[in-house]
Design a protein around this motif. Sequence first.
Motif, PDB file in Angstrom:
ATOM      1  N   PHE A  87       0.868  -1.185   0.000  1.00 11.84           N
ATOM      2  CA  PHE A  87       0.000   0.000   0.000  1.00 11.84           C
ATOM      3  C   PHE A  87       0.899   1.228   0.000  1.00 11.84           C
ATOM      4  N   PRO A  88       0.385   2.387  -0.376  1.00 14.09           N
ATOM      5  CA  PRO A  88       1.223   3.596  -0.415  1.00 14.09           C
ATOM      6  C   PRO A  88       1.723   3.978   0.984  1.00 14.09           C
ATOM      7  N   VAL A  89       2.983   4.279   1.095  1.00 11.50           N
ATOM      8  CA  VAL A  89       3.593   4.702   2.349  1.00 11.50           C
ATOM      9  C   VAL A  89       4.297   6.037   2.106  1.00 11.50           C
ATOM     10  N   ARG A  90       3.893   7.041   2.867  1.00 10.19           N
ATOM     11  CA  ARG A  90       4.547   8.355   2.800  1.00 10.19           C
ATOM     12  C   ARG A  90       5.597   8.410   3.912  1.00 10.19           C
ATOM     13  N   LEU A  91       6.838   8.529   3.498  1.00  9.48           N
ATOM     14  CA  LEU A  91       7.966   8.437   4.424  1.00  9.48           C
ATOM     15  C   LEU A  91       8.644   9.786   4.574  1.00  9.48           C
ATOM     16  N   SER A  92       8.924  10.155   5.828  1.00 10.59           N
ATOM     17  CA  SER A  92       9.657  11.388   6.129  1.00 10.59           C
ATOM     18  C   SER A  92      10.728  11.064   7.172  1.00 10.59           C
ATOM     19  N   VAL A  93      11.993  11.242   6.796  1.00  8.07           N
ATOM     20  CA  VAL A  93      13.116  10.943   7.688  1.00  8.07           C
ATOM     21  C   VAL A  93      13.948  12.207   7.856  1.00  8.07           C
ATOM     22  N   ASP A  94      14.093  12.641   9.090  1.00  4.77           N
ATOM     23  CA  ASP A  94      14.900  13.818   9.409  1.00  4.77           C
ATOM     24  C   ASP A  94      15.884  13.440  10.521  1.00  4.77           C
ATOM     25  N   VAL A  95      16.986  12.836  10.131  1.00  8.92           N
ATOM     26  CA  VAL A  95      18.018  12.387  11.076  1.00  8.92           C
ATOM     27  C   VAL A  95      19.352  12.953  10.593  1.00  8.92           C
ATOM     28  N   ARG A  96      19.716  14.113  11.136  1.00 12.66           N
ATOM     29  CA  ARG A  96      20.950  14.764  10.692  1.00 12.66           C
ATOM     30  C   ARG A  96      22.189  14.049  11.227  1.00 12.66           C
ATOM     31  N   GLU A  97      22.070  13.475  12.421  1.00 15.78           N
ATOM     32  CA  GLU A  97      23.195  12.759  13.023  1.00 15.78           C
ATOM     33  C   GLU A  97      22.776  11.314  13.279  1.00 15.78           C
ATOM     34  N   ARG A  98      23.531  10.390  12.757  1.00 16.61           N
ATOM     35  CA  ARG A  98      23.170   8.987  12.884  1.00 16.61           C
ATOM     36  C   ARG A  98      23.273   8.525  14.334  1.00 16.61           C
ATOM     37  N   ALA A  99      22.361   7.635  14.694  1.00 17.83           N
ATOM     38  CA  ALA A  99      22.387   7.047  16.030  1.00 17.83           C
ATOM     39  C   ALA A  99      23.312   5.831  16.031  1.00 17.83           C
ATOM     40  N   ALA A 100      23.428   5.191  17.196  1.00 16.62           N
ATOM     41  CA  ALA A 100      24.249   3.989  17.300  1.00 16.62           C
ATOM     42  C   ALA A 100      23.677   2.892  16.404  1.00 16.62           C
ATOM     43  N   PRO A 101      24.513   1.986  15.897  1.00 18.79           N
ATOM     44  CA  PRO A 101      24.009   0.916  15.015  1.00 18.79           C
ATOM     45  C   PRO A 101      22.883   0.102  15.638  1.00 18.79           C
ATOM     46  N   VAL A 102      22.958  -0.151  16.952  1.00 17.41           N
ATOM     47  CA  VAL A 102      21.903  -0.925  17.605  1.00 17.41           C
ATOM     48  C   VAL A 102      20.586  -0.163  17.570  1.00 17.41           C
ATOM     49  N   ILE A 103      20.618   1.139  17.809  1.00 13.47           N
ATOM     50  CA  ILE A 103      19.403   1.950  17.802  1.00 13.47           C
ATOM     51  C   ILE A 103      18.824   2.002  16.397  1.00 13.47           C
ATOM     52  N   GLU A 104      19.688   2.165  15.396  1.00 12.56           N
ATOM     53  CA  GLU A 104      19.203   2.179  14.018  1.00 12.56           C
ATOM     54  C   GLU A 104      18.566   0.847  13.649  1.00 12.56           C
ATOM     55  N   ALA A 105      19.165  -0.248  14.105  1.00 15.06           N
ATOM     56  CA  ALA A 105      18.589  -1.564  13.805  1.00 15.06           C
ATOM     57  C   ALA A 105      17.205  -1.712  14.446  1.00 15.06           C
ATOM     58  N   VAL A 106      17.068  -1.280  15.698  1.00 14.54           N
ATOM     59  CA  VAL A 106      15.772  -1.362  16.362  1.00 14.54           C
ATOM     60  C   VAL A 106      14.749  -0.495  15.635  1.00 14.54           C
ATOM     61  N   ALA A 107      15.145   0.718  15.241  1.00 16.39           N
ATOM     62  CA  ALA A 107      14.225   1.604  14.519  1.00 16.39           C
ATOM     63  C   ALA A 107      13.784   0.971  13.201  1.00 16.39           C
ATOM     64  N   PHE A 108      14.723   0.367  12.491  1.00 14.17           N
ATOM     65  CA  PHE A 108      14.384  -0.279  11.220  1.00 14.17           C
ATOM     66  C   PHE A 108      13.374  -1.402  11.425  1.00 14.17           C
ATOM     67  N   PHE A 109      13.622  -2.258  12.415  1.00 14.80           N
ATOM     68  CA  PHE A 109      12.726  -3.385  12.630  1.00 14.80           C
ATOM     69  C   PHE A 109      11.377  -2.937  13.193  1.00 14.80           C
ATOM     70  N   VAL A 110      11.359  -1.862  13.963  1.00 14.54           N
ATOM     71  CA  VAL A 110      10.082  -1.343  14.460  1.00 14.54           C
ATOM     72  C   VAL A 110       9.208  -0.896  13.291  1.00 14.54           C
ATOM     73  N   VAL A 111       9.774  -0.118  12.372  1.00 15.55           N
ATOM     74  CA  VAL A 111       9.002   0.335  11.208  1.00 15.55           C
ATOM     75  C   VAL A 111       8.593  -0.850  10.331  1.00 15.55           C
ATOM     76  N   SER A 112       9.525  -1.786  10.138  1.00 18.43           N
ATOM     77  CA  SER A 112       9.223  -2.946   9.301  1.00 18.43           C
ATOM     78  C   SER A 112       8.078  -3.767   9.875  1.00 18.43           C
ATOM     79  N   GLU A 113       8.137  -4.063  11.171  1.00 20.58           N
ATOM     80  CA  GLU A 113       7.087  -4.870  11.795  1.00 20.58           C
ATOM     81  C   GLU A 113       5.772  -4.101  11.877  1.00 20.58           C
TER      82      GLU A 113
END
Length: 408
Positions: free
Chosen positions: A304-330
């Motif tokens: 289905f259509p997904v409107r995505l907006s990402v505003d992350v000027r400074e990357r977080a720790a790899p573990v935090i990014e992984a959790v964020a990715f899986f949260v959105v995916s699930e």
Amino acid sequence: MITPWNRIRGHWASPTWLRTIHVTAGVPIALMSMAAILGLGVLSIVLAWTVVVPLVALLILTRVVPLLTWVQRSRFAAFLDHGIPPVPRSPREGRPIGRLLLQARSGSLWRQVAYHLAIGPLIGMVGFLSGAVAWAACLVAAIVAVQLLMAGGGWTAFLPAASALALFVVVPWLLRGVTALDAVAARALLGPSAKDELARRVRTLRESRAEVIEAADAERRRIERDLHDGTQQRLVSLALNLGMARTAFTDLPEPARQAIARSHEEAKQALKELRDVVQGLHPAVLNDQGLDAALSGIAARAPFPVRLSVDVRERAAPVIEAVAFFVVSEALTNVAKHARASGADVTVRRDADVLRIVVRDDGCGGAEPAKGSGLRGLAQRAGSVDGVLRIDSPSGGPTTIEVELPCA
């Protein structure tokens, strides 16, 4: 065989002399501590109108008190073999004035001040005076008994001799009692409190959990690399060869051509499923290009259509990014399975040390974590890094999932 003489000799073994030194050394240390703390207190009271002087005195106090505590802890360790755990240090982040005021409000600081200013000197003086009086009385009684015996006093020397012997036996017990009381007071006032121990335990468990999560994330990345560089490449080669055979061997019997065609299709399907598994383990694009690129891939594959907006000027720790990715995916997977939504909005932004994720769909609503393992999985993933999950899903929709993940 244990004889009375062995008992007396054991009674006056090295621990007794070490306790005597401990009590004696405590007096000058206590007087020095009292002078330093009282001097700072008087200076602060007299010059309170200057504001600056009390702050300087407080700053000196926060440096002097731990030093005095270290001296006392060394005394207990050297003479009594009694270890007092150190008090946890205050955090170093923040402004200097804020750190100073935080230390001034610390209960551990004032517990140490209470020992150095009152409890320690009181126990030290009582122990020193009682020990000195007992020693002196023992010595005087022994001298009187000897003099009476030399003068031919006979039975008249019995009483001072018995008194000297009794004091000779009592003094070690007295020193043992004084040093035991001192050790209990020092442990309670100079060591960490129950609250400090709990905070230390929580910090240790948090660090252990972080290490476990990082190890699991590293293992997922390793498996992803192995599958991507090994098994996936072999499947690609197999599918390519079967496709070439399917195209080239057109003169084979029909059953053989159908077997090759089925094998080709199954190889392509296996390759697709393997890519989904690899993507679910840990997408390589997340490491290379960050959340924006990784989440764009999820949004593009959604049914289905997904409107995505990402505003992350400074990357977080790899573990935090992984959790964020899986949260959105699930979350998007749950929308596809249960929400009957026509579209969804995903917003990811970083505010200071917090990564905020909002997934909103226009589906039927009624989502409850207690009724679905998918939502419980979201809560568990967020909670694994001390994140917070909030769900607003009234019956009839829409459903909004908000997640806050600490980046620090």
